[in-house]
Design a protein around this motif. Structure first.
Motif, mmCIF file in Angstrom:
data_model
loop_
_atom_site.group_PDB
_atom_site.id
_atom_site.type_symbol
_atom_site.label_atom_id
_atom_site.label_comp_id
_atom_site.label_asym_id
_atom_site.label_seq_id
_atom_site.Cartn_x
_atom_site.Cartn_y
_atom_site.Cartn_z
ATOM 1 N N ALA A 198 -7.511 43.253 -21.658
ATOM 2 C CA ALA A 198 -7.611 41.876 -22.147
ATOM 3 C C ALA A 198 -8.783 41.152 -21.521
ATOM 4 O O ALA A 198 -9.550 40.461 -22.192
ATOM 5 N N ILE A 199 -8.961 41.309 -20.214
ATOM 6 C CA ILE A 199 -10.075 40.651 -19.526
ATOM 7 C C ILE A 199 -11.387 41.215 -20.006
ATOM 8 O O ILE A 199 -12.357 40.493 -20.254
ATOM 9 N N ALA A 200 -11.431 42.531 -20.173
ATOM 10 C CA ALA A 200 -12.669 43.140 -20.645
ATOM 11 C C ALA A 200 -13.035 42.630 -22.021
ATOM 12 O O ALA A 200 -14.194 42.358 -22.335
ATOM 13 N N GLY A 201 -12.036 42.414 -22.901
ATOM 14 C CA GLY A 201 -12.309 41.897 -24.237
ATOM 15 C C GLY A 201 -12.793 40.469 -24.202
ATOM 16 O O GLY A 201 -13.690 40.062 -24.931
ATOM 17 N N LEU A 202 -12.203 39.671 -23.299
ATOM 18 C CA LEU A 202 -12.590 38.259 -23.185
ATOM 19 C C LEU A 202 -14.008 38.110 -22.683
ATOM 20 O O LEU A 202 -14.760 37.257 -23.118
ATOM 21 N N SER A 221 -16.503 40.125 -22.985
ATOM 22 C CA SER A 221 -17.473 40.983 -23.641
ATOM 23 C C SER A 221 -18.830 40.334 -23.881
ATOM 24 O O SER A 221 -19.838 41.024 -23.816
ATOM 25 N N PRO A 222 -18.915 39.036 -24.182
ATOM 26 C CA PRO A 222 -20.247 38.479 -24.401
ATOM 27 C C PRO A 222 -21.076 38.395 -23.136
ATOM 28 O O PRO A 222 -22.273 38.173 -23.198
ATOM 29 N N ALA A 223 -20.450 38.493 -21.932
ATOM 30 C CA ALA A 223 -21.197 38.400 -20.692
ATOM 31 C C ALA A 223 -20.816 39.555 -19.794
ATOM 32 O O ALA A 223 -19.758 40.150 -19.922
ATOM 33 N N ALA A 224 -21.680 39.859 -18.836
ATOM 34 C CA ALA A 224 -21.402 40.952 -17.910
ATOM 35 C C ALA A 224 -20.213 40.593 -17.038
ATOM 36 O O ALA A 224 -20.075 39.458 -16.597
ATOM 37 N N ALA A 225 -19.316 41.587 -16.797
ATOM 38 C CA ALA A 225 -18.140 41.350 -15.957
ATOM 39 C C ALA A 225 -18.581 41.075 -14.534
ATOM 40 O O ALA A 225 -19.485 41.716 -14.004
ATOM 41 N N GLN A 226 -17.937 40.113 -13.905
ATOM 42 C CA GLN A 226 -18.249 39.803 -12.526
ATOM 43 C C GLN A 226 -17.609 40.816 -11.580
ATOM 44 O O GLN A 226 -18.157 41.105 -10.532
ATOM 45 N N THR A 227 -16.448 41.301 -11.932
ATOM 46 C CA THR A 227 -15.748 42.322 -11.119
ATOM 47 C C THR A 227 -15.286 43.447 -12.037
ATOM 48 O O THR A 227 -14.662 43.186 -13.070
ATOM 49 N N ASN A 228 -15.577 44.697 -11.666
ATOM 50 C CA ASN A 228 -15.150 45.859 -12.454
ATOM 51 C C ASN A 228 -14.948 47.023 -11.487
ATOM 52 O O ASN A 228 -15.864 47.786 -11.192
ATOM 53 N N GLN A 229 -13.724 47.123 -10.951
ATOM 54 C CA GLN A 229 -13.421 48.113 -9.930
ATOM 55 C C GLN A 229 -12.346 49.088 -10.425
ATOM 56 O O GLN A 229 -11.377 48.690 -11.082
ATOM 57 N N ALA A 251 -15.736 36.271 -17.811
ATOM 58 C CA ALA A 251 -15.607 35.020 -18.563
ATOM 59 C C ALA A 251 -16.671 34.989 -19.634
ATOM 60 O O ALA A 251 -17.642 35.752 -19.595
ATOM 61 N N LEU A 252 -16.467 34.110 -20.607
ATOM 62 C CA LEU A 252 -17.470 33.950 -21.659
ATOM 63 C C LEU A 252 -18.755 33.388 -21.062
ATOM 64 O O LEU A 252 -18.735 32.581 -20.134
#
Length: 252
Positions: free
Chosen positions: A13-17, A19-27, A71-72
């Motif tokens: 869900a967070i990854a989908g939200l 999507s327009p911007a690079a994820a700040q955290t992806n562990q 986040a967007l």
């Protein structure tokens, strides 16, 4: 298994939200996992490396940790704001002098201007003024809101003049005019003095002068006008005497 599914759904869900911007955290972390040997095929020979840790966790061996935040992205330009508001207006130039509620307030009547009458005076004193004639005018409101000229002007440098026509008299002994002087006092500043506290100001017109001026900066205060007719140099011809003096305050 239930906790694993919840974590996986939240991550998706967070990854989908985001999507327009690079994820700040992806562990993604694993610990205690084992690899699994799968049957070999032409396209998948031997041990499959990709996904083996996840298979180990699904098989009940080892554990997994995931953390995803995003986040967007921004909409529009990012930066400081500088908005200028231009305020403007106009103040009218004005001068003021409270001179009473009707025209009679400015009629300065000395009444009888006393002379030495009778036959028991020396001939050199007969018909001469007994003493000075004085009038004082006080206005509590006067001034201008801009650089201005304060001016006092008589209608005649001769002062109060006998209104009779065709007078005949010995000019060595008599006169048909009564000279007077005018003094004005107020609180203000000289024009060109800048932004300074006001102080005593004055304007004088002598008993032999017609007019005088004083250039002022913006001022407001009370004003006192003093009219003084000193004892005339000669005896006075009988009759009615009159004069008009103008006080003008003119914004430049």
């Amino acid at each position: 298994m239930k906790k694993m599914l919840i974590g996986t759904v939240a991550a998706i869900a967070i990854a989908g939200l985001a999507s327009p911007a690079a994820a700040q955290t992806n562990q993604l972390h694993y610990d205690g996992v084992q690899g699994f040997l799968l049957p070999s095929t032409l396209t998948n020979p031997g041990l499959i490396q990709a996904g083996q840790a996840e298979l180990s966790v699904l098989g009940g061996i080892g554990t997994r940790y995931t953390a995803n935040a995003g986040a967007l992205g921004n909409v529009g330009n990012v930066g400081p704001v500088d908005v200028a508001f231009n305020l403007s207006g106009t103040v009218s130039k004005d001068c003021s002098f409270y001179a009473g509620n009707n025209a009679s307030a400015t009629n300065l009547d000395f009444g009888t201007i006393g002379i030495l009458a009778g036959n028991n005076v020396n001939v050199t004193d007969a018909f001469e003024m007994v003493g000075p004639a004085v009038a004082i005018v006080t206005s509590a409101t006067a001034g201008c809101n801009f650089s201005n000229v304060v001016k006092i002007e008589k209608d005649s440098a001769a002062g109060m003049v006998n209104q009779a026509t065709g007078l005949s008299y010995d000019s060595n002994q008599f006169q048909a005019n009564i000279p007077y002087r005018v003094h004005a006092a107020w609180t203000g500043v000289a024009d060109g003095a800048g932004n300074v506290p006001g102080g005593p100001q004055q304007l004088d017109v002598s008993d032999s002068a017609l007019s005088n001026t004083n250039n002022q900066g913006a001022w407001r205060s009370g004003m006192i006008l003093t009219f003084t007719a000193p004892v005339a140099a000669k005896a006075l011809v009988a009759g009615s005497y009159a004069s008009t003096t103008h006080l003008t305050l003119t914004a430049l």
